[in-house]
Design an enzyme around this catalytic site. Structure first.
Site, PDB file in Angstrom:
ATOM      1  N   SER A 152       0.851  -1.210  -0.077  1.00 36.55           N
ATOM      2  CA  SER A 152      -0.019  -0.046   0.189  1.00 36.55           C
ATOM      3  C   SER A 152       0.933   1.364  -0.047  1.00 36.55           C
ATOM      4  O   SER A 152       1.562   1.497  -0.971  1.00 36.55           O
ATOM      5  CB  SER A 152      -1.043   0.074   1.165  1.00 36.55           C
ATOM      6  N   ASP A 250      -9.800  -3.991  -5.590  1.00 42.89           N
ATOM      7  CA  ASP A 250      -8.977  -2.777  -4.793  1.00 42.89           C
ATOM      8  C   ASP A 250      -9.334  -1.530  -5.906  1.00 42.89           C
ATOM      9  O   ASP A 250      -9.034  -1.508  -7.056  1.00 42.89           O
ATOM     10  CB  ASP A 250      -7.464  -3.011  -4.878  1.00 42.89           C
ATOM     11  N   HIS A 280      -8.034  -4.660  -1.164  1.00 40.56           N
ATOM     12  CA  HIS A 280      -6.762  -4.127  -0.905  1.00 40.56           C
ATOM     13  C   HIS A 280      -6.332  -4.536   0.489  1.00 40.56           C
ATOM     14  O   HIS A 280      -7.449  -4.697   1.584  1.00 40.56           O
ATOM     15  CB  HIS A 280      -6.984  -2.456  -0.887  1.00 40.56           C
TER      16      HIS A 280
END
Length: 308
Positions: A152, A250, A280
């Site tokens: 991320s 995501d 995600h």
């Protein structure tokens, strides 16, 4: 494909997001979910220490998978929208990376927004990579593999560190691994189809991207800056080979896949691997599911692939 049923079950139990985001409260919630030490994946050694870098003391955690004379190294940057995440919340990710890759992993406890102003966290990550090379012999580095990896926002740092290193002639980074990276912090929903297709119901929602990243923006991070939004970098030539892992559900899926395509167009070997049924954060939150644990195995294969 539909969202993996185990993920859907977990998401159905989550409370609605708070009306206002308090970093201290959210960090406390994260830390409360960390597994006790005796329940974590065992390794040969795990050591908390500090890297003495050009930007000061940076907390790090060193994971040695087995007893050996020398190792390749992997420097890991945790995710958390630049204000969450820690050495503890992502401890299990670093342990799995060490076990599956066989590399010694150095996890970086970089400074976070809003307390630290941009580019403090990025500087910490970059400085630790340089420190690792300087102290390579004492760390048991084999002088060969030096990978950087992150999930991320940690993936954002991976791309930015790789680019900065290239620009400054620091050519020791051999691989970059980005798990569902955030590479374009301009969150206009018309920029990528995935921002609309995966806008709601998958854990991280498109409407939440701006408020969750607001602490970073308020600290001085400009979404137009390639250090903040690496996909805005014009010249991607000369960067290390990349593995970019994306998740089907995501909102940030498409920017990661576009970045991989642009790397390949620039002559950089880039592998883009989309995980079906995933959302995600799946490497951090759902790697206990066998098909998602595969991301660690794929990382190991990438790091040992001939020609990479």
């Amino acid at each position: 494909m539909t969202l993996h049923p185990a993920i859907a079950d977990v998401l159905s139990t989550l409370p609605a997001p708070p009306d206002s985001l308090d970093p201290a409260v959210l960090r406390a919630i994260e830390e409360s979910q960390v597994a006790p030490i005796d329940e974590r994946l065992p390794l040969h050694t795990v050591e908390d220490t500090s890297a003495h870098t050009r930007v000061g003391e940076v907390p790090i955690r060193i994971y040695t998978p087995v007893e050996a004379d020398a190792f390749g190294l992997l420097v890991y940057f945790h995710g958390g929208a630049f204000f969450l995440g820690s050495l503890d919340t992502h401890d299990h990710v670093a342990r799995n990376l060490a076990v599956e890759t066989g590399l010694k992993v150095i996890s970086v406890g970089y400074r976070r927004a809003p307390e630290a102003k941009f580019p403090a966290g990025l500087d910490d990550c970059d400085a630790v990579v340089r420190w690792v090379v300087e102290l390579g012999e004492s760390l048991g580095w084999d002088g060969d593999t030096l990978a950087i990896a992150g999930d991320s926002s940690g993936g954002t740092f991976v791309a930015a560190v790789a680019a900065t290193a290239h620009d400054e002639g620091f050519d020791r980074i051999t691989h970059q691994v980005l798990f569902y990276p955030s590479l374009d912090l301009d969150f206009d929903v018309d920029r990528y189809d995935s921002l609309r297709e995966n806008a709601e119901g998958y854990g991280v929602e498109t409407a939440g991207l701006t408020p969750f990243n607001a602490f970073y923006f308020d600290s001085g991070a400009d979404p137009a800056d390639p250090r903040v939004s690496p996909i805005k970098r014009g010249d991607l030539t000369g960067l290390p080979p990349a593995l970019i892992v994306t998740a089907e559900f995501d909102p940030m899926r498409d920017e990661g896949e576009l970045y991989g395509a642009r790397l390949n167009e620039a002559g950089v070997k880039a592998t883009v691997s989309r995980y079906a049924g995933a959302n995600h954060g799946f490497v951090q939150n759902f790697s206990w599911i066998s098909e998602f644990h595969r991301a660690f195995e794929e990382t190991a294969e990438f790091l040992t692939r001939p020609g990479e």
